[in-house]
Design a protein around this motif. Structure first.
Motif, short mmCIF file in Angstrom:
data_model
loop_
_atom_site.label_atom_id
_atom_site.label_comp_id
_atom_site.label_asym_id
_atom_site.label_seq_id
_atom_site.Cartn_x
_atom_site.Cartn_y
_atom_site.Cartn_z
N ASP A 123 25.42 -14.13 -13.02
CA ASP A 123 24.82 -14.42 -14.31
C ASP A 123 24.40 -13.08 -14.91
N ASP A 140 20.15 -17.69 -12.02
CA ASP A 140 20.05 -17.85 -13.46
C ASP A 140 19.03 -16.86 -14.03
N THR A 173 26.99 -21.73 -10.37
CA THR A 173 27.17 -22.31 -11.70
C THR A 173 27.92 -23.63 -11.59
#
Length: 645
Positions: free
Chosen positions: A43, A75, A231
């Motif tokens: 990310d 994240d 993800t």
């Protein structure tokens, strides 16, 4: 390239900032590292920063260009506060960025440009590489330029041209340090310089030399690994806000089965939208680079009249110039997207820096009562969805819509999961195809008529009848229209009805907006943080940090700023304190106070830079302290954990 075995340390996240003169290729270097990081599966969030001048004063602090990348195995929401690694190509780059580093950070310095002349231009009175001022950091003083020149010498490049490859040397070194894939960068260099083989080969050689330097030098004892982030399954790409917004416009045209017309005058930071859409003629996009802002919106409004999805893009100063035409669009009641990629103002202001100070201009910046819907994107990838939503409202309600982005979103990037376009809801333009009223002629006989201002009972939208359809001939213009018939009318009562009808139509958009959902994990929060636009990431990061300290805070973010979602008033009334962080002097808080009579407190920032996560944490903690809620004293473990991140 095979790596020589060195210890590899696992880290959760890394923040790297590349900094140098405007001509040192820092944006390209950062972009290439970002692309490879995206391909690796981390990310990420980026923050390019560069001067407004086309060629800023070389070697000065004002001429420094930088690119910051935050990537992680989890994240993340922001480009990060404090770089773990700074690559400084000259004294000015070091001077401009050193204050953002914490002790222990890694500094890689190109010593080639640390001459007395350059130190003076950067306002150093002594050489920081020698005076002990960098003792708190891990400094790697390397002659990046010299090594790049040596690597490119065999390809016939001049010393000056070879020196330009120093950014590729640095990119190769950083690619080794963090285990980035390299084939994509090699392919990029090969393609970009295909017509200049000596430049192509020189840059490839410099990149590989940097990578091998990392492998073999004793200066770097370890490399680092940041594992891919988890993800959801899907196809991803890295995308900037302006590119996502452009794709959203194209997709909206597809969903409405309308050709797209963009009329625009180039202006930072919105110009990329014009550049991107100009590449997509085969997808039905027509772009018109107008001679000025007024011509840009005029052409877009004309295209809308002719049955296109009319779009005009600009920044704050351009919105000011377009205001009269926006009022005309309100009066004509035609669909139109007005995209404002905000920057620091007023006037020319800070063209390459970010701000959210155009909200009041978007709401009220026209003569007369000229309401229009206003929505805002909250992240680079969200610009795609925001563009579609703006088009939906514009087409459905026959109204100009202001879509707000800003420089932070426009130039920043993040991973974006490619949407299944086939699953997106269609947008029905519902063109008028036949007369909609039965009139009586002078002989008393009934005859079909077309009333251009006969409104839909649900949306209050008037019919959209492109010219050239037999039986639907009608006039439009800026002079007040008679209700239903569209004839010119100066009747006071009619004007009042039309003003209220146009307002009611915009207010009615709220019926099509989903209720806001508050992020309040514990359900015990007394503090509500409400934001709009690009503060989404910093507010979210700040809220996470506060919750990690054991405190409760609720967060909600607005996409629709006019009209507000129908349940916003109920949400605001639910909390003891409402806090509004925004990059202006408190414009949303003013609107909330006026609309809902709530004591919304402002937390403002007009530095041309986004809020930092730590800064936001401090703002939230201060607000909680006012409510009598304070966190336990920071533990050594927490500080250590953050220091190691």
């Amino acid at each position: 390239m095979e790596s020589v075995a060195k210890p590899v340390e696992q880290v959760e996240r890394v923040i790297i900032r590349f900094a140098g003169d405007s001509g040192d290729g820092m944006q390209l270097t950062g972009d290439r590292f970002t692309q490879e990081t995206a391909a690796f599966g981390n990310d990420l969030s980026t923050f390019p920063s560069f001067p407004a001048e086309i060629r800023a004063p070389q070697g000065t602090v004002h001429g420094v260009s930088s690119f910051q990348l935050h990537f992680a195995s989890r994240d993340i929401l922001t480009p990060g506060d404090f770089p773990h690694v700074l690559v400084a190509m000259n004294p000015a780059a070091l001077k401009a960025n050193i204050a953002d580093l914490r002790p222990g950070a890694v500094i890689i310095v190109d010593t080639h440009d640390f001459t007395n002349r350059n130190l003076t231009k950067a306002t150093y009175t002594s050489n920081p590489l020698e005076d002990g001022s960098l003792d708190d950091f891990q400094v790697h003083a390397l002659d990046l330029t010299g090594m790049a020149v040596a690597a490119t010498k065999e390809f016939g490049l001049s010393r000056k041209d070879g020196a330009r490859s120093k950014n590729m040397f640095a990119l190769g070194l950083l690619s080794w340090m963090y285990g980035r894939p390299i084939q994509g960068t090699l392919d990029y260099i090969t393609s970009k310089f295909a017509s200049k083989p000596e430049v192509r080969d020189g840059n490839v050689a410099a990149f590989k030399a940097g990578f091998h330097f990392g492998e073999t030098t004793e200066s770097f004892a370890v490399s680092y690994e940041v594992k891919p982030a988890e993800t959801s399954v899907g196809r991803y790409r890295n995308i900037t806000g302006n590119t996502a917004l452009s794709y959203g416009i194209l997709t909206a045209g597809h969903l409405a089965d309308l050709p797209v017309f963009l009329g625009a005058y180039p202006i930072t930071p919105a110009s990329d939208i014009l550049h991107e859409l100009s590449k997509h003629k085969r997808l039905g996009a027509t772009t018109f680079q107008a001679e000025d802002e007024i011509a840009g919106i005029g052409a877009a409004l004309g295209a809308s009249y002719a049955g296109h999805l009319g779009v005009t893009s600009t920044s704050g100063p351009g919105v000011a110039l377009k205001s009269e035409a926006m009022g005309l669009a309100v009066m004509l009641e035609l669909p139109l997207l007005v995209i404002d990629v905000q920057r620091g103002g007023p006037s020319t202001g800070l063209p390459t820096k970010t701000e959210q100070a155009d909200l009041m201009q978007a709401m009220f910046g026209r003569n007369g009562e000229a309401p229009l819907p206003v929505i805002a994107a909250q992240s680079p990838s969200d610009c795609f969805d925001a563009a579609i939503e703006a088009a939906r409202i514009a087409i459905t309600y026959r109204t100009p819509v202001m879509l707000l982005s800003d420089g932070y979103l426009a130039n920043g990037s993040e991973p974006w999961q490619l949407p299944d376009v086939a699953s997106l809801p269609k947008i029905d333009p519902a063109f008028a195809t036949e007369p909609n009223h039965v009139g009586v002629d002078k002989d008393g006989a009934e005859q079909p008529e077309f009333w251009p201002y006969l409104r839909d009972a649900d949306t209050l939208a008037r019919p959209w009848a492109p010219p050239g359809v037999a039986g639907l001939e009608h006039r439009i213009g800026g002079i007040e229209k008679k209700e239903n018939t569209g004839e010119i009318s100066y009747d006071p009562g009619n004007h009042e009805r039309m003003v209220k009808l146009r307002q009611a139509k915009v207010d009615g958009v709220a019926a099509s907006i989903p209720d806001l959902v508050v992020d309040d994990p514990s359900g015990r929060a007394r503090l509500l943080v409400i934001g709009w636009g690009s503060t989404y990431g910093p507010i979210g990061a700040g809220a996470r940090r506060v919750r990690d300290r054991g405190l409760d805070v609720a967060q909600v973010h607005l996409r629709h700023l006019n009209p507000f979602p129908a349940n916003l008033g109920e949400i605001l009334a639910r909390y003891d304190r409402v806090l509004v962080p925004e990059m202006n002097m408190g414009q949303l808080s003013l609107l909330l106070r006026a609309k809902f009579l709530v004591d919304a407190q402002s937390a403002t920032n007009v530095r041309g830079m986004p809020f930092g996560a730590e800064e936001m944490e401090g703002i939230l903690l201060a607000a909680l302290a006012d409510l009598g809620q304070t966190p336990p004293a920071p533990s050594d473990d927490l500080d250590l954990q953050e220091a190691l991140r």
